[in-house]
Design a protein around this motif. Structure first.
Motif, mmCIF file in Angstrom:
data_model
loop_
_atom_site.group_PDB
_atom_site.id
_atom_site.type_symbol
_atom_site.label_atom_id
_atom_site.label_comp_id
_atom_site.label_asym_id
_atom_site.label_seq_id
_atom_site.Cartn_x
_atom_site.Cartn_y
_atom_site.Cartn_z
ATOM 1 N N PHE A 56 -13.460 4.646 -3.732
ATOM 2 C CA PHE A 56 -13.188 3.639 -4.766
ATOM 3 C C PHE A 56 -12.007 2.765 -4.348
ATOM 4 C CE2 PHE A 56 -9.930 3.091 -8.113
ATOM 5 C CZ PHE A 56 -10.450 1.954 -8.725
ATOM 6 N N PHE A 57 -10.913 3.399 -3.927
ATOM 7 C CA PHE A 57 -9.752 2.622 -3.482
ATOM 8 C C PHE A 57 -10.085 1.794 -2.240
ATOM 9 C CE2 PHE A 57 -7.240 5.871 -5.888
ATOM 10 C CZ PHE A 57 -6.586 4.984 -6.736
ATOM 11 N N ALA A 58 -10.942 2.327 -1.372
ATOM 12 C CA ALA A 58 -11.338 1.579 -0.172
ATOM 13 C C ALA A 58 -12.091 0.309 -0.559
ATOM 14 C CB ALA A 58 -12.199 2.451 0.731
ATOM 15 N N ARG A 59 -12.940 0.398 -1.575
ATOM 16 C CA ARG A 59 -13.654 -0.801 -2.037
ATOM 17 C C ARG A 59 -12.672 -1.828 -2.591
ATOM 18 N NH1 ARG A 59 -17.227 3.143 -3.867
ATOM 19 N NH2 ARG A 59 -16.444 3.025 -6.013
ATOM 20 N N VAL A 60 -11.681 -1.362 -3.327
ATOM 21 C CA VAL A 60 -10.657 -2.274 -3.856
ATOM 22 C C VAL A 60 -9.915 -2.944 -2.707
ATOM 23 C CG1 VAL A 60 -8.523 -2.433 -5.172
ATOM 24 C CG2 VAL A 60 -10.396 -0.995 -6.014
ATOM 25 N N ALA A 61 -9.538 -2.157 -1.699
ATOM 26 C CA ALA A 61 -8.816 -2.715 -0.557
ATOM 27 C C ALA A 61 -9.630 -3.817 0.115
ATOM 28 C CB ALA A 61 -8.483 -1.605 0.442
ATOM 29 N N ALA A 62 -10.934 -3.567 0.303
ATOM 30 C CA ALA A 62 -11.795 -4.555 0.963
ATOM 31 C C ALA A 62 -12.004 -5.780 0.079
ATOM 32 C CB ALA A 62 -13.124 -3.910 1.319
ATOM 33 N N GLU A 63 -12.252 -5.566 -1.199
ATOM 34 C CA GLU A 63 -12.526 -6.687 -2.105
ATOM 35 C C GLU A 63 -11.292 -7.545 -2.342
ATOM 36 O OE1 GLU A 63 -14.013 -4.767 -5.562
ATOM 37 O OE2 GLU A 63 -15.945 -4.200 -4.636
ATOM 38 N N ARG A 64 -10.119 -6.907 -2.353
ATOM 39 C CA ARG A 64 -8.874 -7.628 -2.653
ATOM 40 C C ARG A 64 -8.041 -7.912 -1.415
ATOM 41 N NH1 ARG A 64 -7.775 -8.821 -7.998
ATOM 42 N NH2 ARG A 64 -9.478 -8.025 -9.301
ATOM 43 N N ASN A 65 -8.559 -7.585 -0.246
ATOM 44 C CA ASN A 65 -7.902 -7.906 1.020
ATOM 45 C C ASN A 65 -6.472 -7.374 1.061
ATOM 46 O OD1 ASN A 65 -7.702 -9.093 3.611
ATOM 47 N ND2 ASN A 65 -6.727 -10.915 2.749
ATOM 48 N N CYS A 66 -6.325 -6.078 0.775
ATOM 49 C CA CYS A 66 -4.998 -5.482 0.803
ATOM 50 C C CYS A 66 -5.073 -4.092 1.434
ATOM 51 C CB CYS A 66 -4.418 -5.379 -0.611
ATOM 52 S SG CYS A 66 -5.301 -4.250 -1.718
ATOM 53 N N TRP A 67 -3.913 -3.576 1.802
ATOM 54 C CA TRP A 67 -3.771 -2.199 2.252
ATOM 55 C C TRP A 67 -3.448 -1.325 1.046
ATOM 56 C CZ3 TRP A 67 -3.465 -0.508 7.576
ATOM 57 C CH2 TRP A 67 -3.612 -1.535 8.520
ATOM 58 N N ILE A 68 -3.881 -0.072 1.069
ATOM 59 C CA ILE A 68 -3.559 0.873 0.004
ATOM 60 C C ILE A 68 -3.147 2.197 0.635
ATOM 61 C CG2 ILE A 68 -4.415 2.206 -1.967
ATOM 62 C CD1 ILE A 68 -6.277 -0.083 -2.644
ATOM 63 N N ALA A 69 -1.987 2.707 0.211
ATOM 64 C CA ALA A 69 -1.541 4.045 0.612
ATOM 65 C C ALA A 69 -2.011 5.012 -0.467
ATOM 66 C CB ALA A 69 -0.036 4.094 0.779
ATOM 67 N N TYR A 70 -3.092 5.730 -0.169
ATOM 68 C CA TYR A 70 -3.749 6.631 -1.120
ATOM 69 C C TYR A 70 -3.299 8.055 -0.839
ATOM 70 C CZ TYR A 70 -7.663 9.660 -2.608
ATOM 71 O OH TYR A 70 -8.441 10.675 -3.118
ATOM 72 N N SER A 71 -2.548 8.640 -1.769
ATOM 73 C CA SER A 71 -2.002 9.978 -1.598
ATOM 74 C C SER A 71 -2.808 10.966 -2.428
ATOM 75 C CB SER A 71 -0.530 10.003 -2.029
ATOM 76 O OG SER A 71 0.021 11.295 -1.891
#
Length: 317
Positions: free
Chosen positions: A82-97
Motif C-alpha cells: 500500500f505504501f509502495a503504491r502511494v510512493a509511486a503515485e505521489r513520486n516520493c520516498w517512504i521510510a516504512y518501519s
C-alpha cells in the motif's frame, strides 16, 4: 550544488484494534487508518515521508505474542505494498518501519526504504532490540549499518533503542551520511541532536504521538517539530551542507559572503563553535567553497588538533 529535499515526519498513535477482530478486517482498518494519516502531508508534495516504528502494528493491549505473529503473517507485505503504491503515485520516498517475517520464519524489526517507483531501495534491520523483542517477539538483532544512495543524498536509518548505542552511531559517522531517518516509539531527547552533530548529518525522526517528531540540522539544531495539535511536520532542508569550526575558517567568512552573497549560507547555531556552510546555488557545491577558500571541515580540524597534541615535545612527560 544545492540539494533541497522536502521531508515529512508523520506521527500517529498505534491503531487500537481488539485482538479478537478478524485478521482481514484488521489489515483493512490499518490501511484506511494510514490513508487518513497520509492525507495530512501529501498536499505538500514531500520528497520523503518518515513513519514511526512498527507503524502498522495494532496497539498491543490484549494481544499475545502468538496473536501478533498471526497478524504479521496474514498481513505479509500488503501494507508495505500500500505504501509502495502511494510512493509511486505521489513520486516520493517512504521510510516504512514495521516487523517483517523472513523466508526462514524469523522476524526482524526493519525500516524498508521505498523509492519513487515504489520499489524497496534498501532495508535496515534494528541492531539494538530491547530484550523483550527477542525473548517474547522472536525477533533477531540486525548486524549491518547500511547507507542507501538516493538522488538527494546518502541515507542511514536507526530505530528506537538504537539511539542509545555508540557502536552504531560511530559506524554511521565513519560513513558520512547526509541524512539519518529515525523511526521510533521513544524520543531520545538530546540523543537526537547528538547523533545529528556527531554524524554531521540532518536527522528526521518520526515518533508516536506521546512525543514530538523533529527535523534536526547537522549542527544539532532542531529546525522543525510536530506539535500537540498537529502530529506531523514538513520542512525543506539543503543537504549540500558542510560543518566547519570557526577556528581558522572565520577569517574567510566575510570574503565568501562578499563574493557569493545569497548563493552561500553560513549559519551559526550559537555556543557550539561550529557553523553550517551551505551552497544555495546550482553553480557550485559547498565542498567547492571549502576548496576555493582553503577551509577546514570539522573532522579534519579535530584530526589536526589531535595530531598537534601528540607531536613530539607537545605533551607533558
Amino acid at each position: 550544488m544545492a540539494r533541497y529535499v522536502k521531508i515529512s515526519c508523520l506521527t500517529a498513535p498505534q491503531l487500537r484494534v481488539p485482538p479478537e477482530t478478524g485478521l482481514e478486517d484488521t489489515v483493512v482498518r490499518m490501511i484506511a487508518f494510514w490513508e487518513r494519516q497520509l492525507e495530512q502531508v501529501l498536499p505538500d508534495r514531500p520528497d520523503l515521508i518518515v513513519l514511526p516504528e512498527c507503524c502498522d502494528r495494532p496497539e498491543k493491549s490484549g494481544y499475545t505474542a502468538e496473536r501478533m505473529k498471526e497478524y504479521y503473517r496474514y498481513r505479509g507485505n500488503r501494507i508495505r505494498d500500500f505504501f509502495a503504491r502511494v510512493a509511486a503515485e505521489r513520486n516520493c520516498w517512504i521510510a516504512y518501519s514495521a516487523v517483517r517475517e523472513l523466508e526462514d520464519g524469523t522476524f526482524r524489526n526493519s525500516t524498508q526504504l521505498l523509492d519513487r517507483s515504489g520499489s524497496v531501495a534498501g532495508i535496515y534491520n534494528k541492531n539494538h532490540l530491547v530484550e523483550g523483542e527477542r525473548t517474547n517477539g522472536g525477533m533477531l538483532y540486525g548486524k549491518d549499518a547500511p547507507i542507501f544512495e538516493t538522488e538527494f543524498g546518502r541515507v542511514a536509518c536507526a530505530i528506537c533503542f538504537d539511539l542509545n548505542f555508540d557502536d552504531l552511531r560511530l559506524r554511521y559517522a565513519a560513513q558520512k551520511p547526509d541524512l539519518i531517518l529515525f523511526s521510533s516509539a521513544y524520543h531520545g531527547g538530546l540523543m537526537q541532536q547528538y547523533w545529528a552533530y556527531s554524524c554531521r548529518a540532518f536527522f528526521a525522526g518520526s515518533i508516536y504521538t506521546h512525543a514530538t517528531s523533529s527535523i534536526i540540522s547537522p549542527v544539532g539544531e532542531v529546525i522543525a517539530t510536530s506539535t500537540n495539535y498537529y502530529h506531523y511536520v514538513t520542512r525543506t532542508v539543503n543537504l549540500d551542507s558542510v560543518v566547519i569550526h570557526i577556528d581558522y575558517n572565520e577569517a574567510h567568512f566575510r570574503k565568501i559572503k562578499n563574493k557569493y552573497g545569497t548563493k552561500v549560507t553560513i549559519h551559526d547555531p550559537g555556543l557550539l563553535g561550529s557553523v553550517l556552510l551551505s551552497s544555495e546555488t546550482d553553480e557550485f557545491t559547498a565542498l567547492d567553497i571549502i576548496r576555493e577558500f582553503g577551509l577546514i571541515p570539522l573532522d579534519d580540524y579535530w584530526e589536526r588538533a589531535n595530531a598537534h597534541r601528540c607531536a613530539p615535545g607537545n605533551m607533558e612527560p
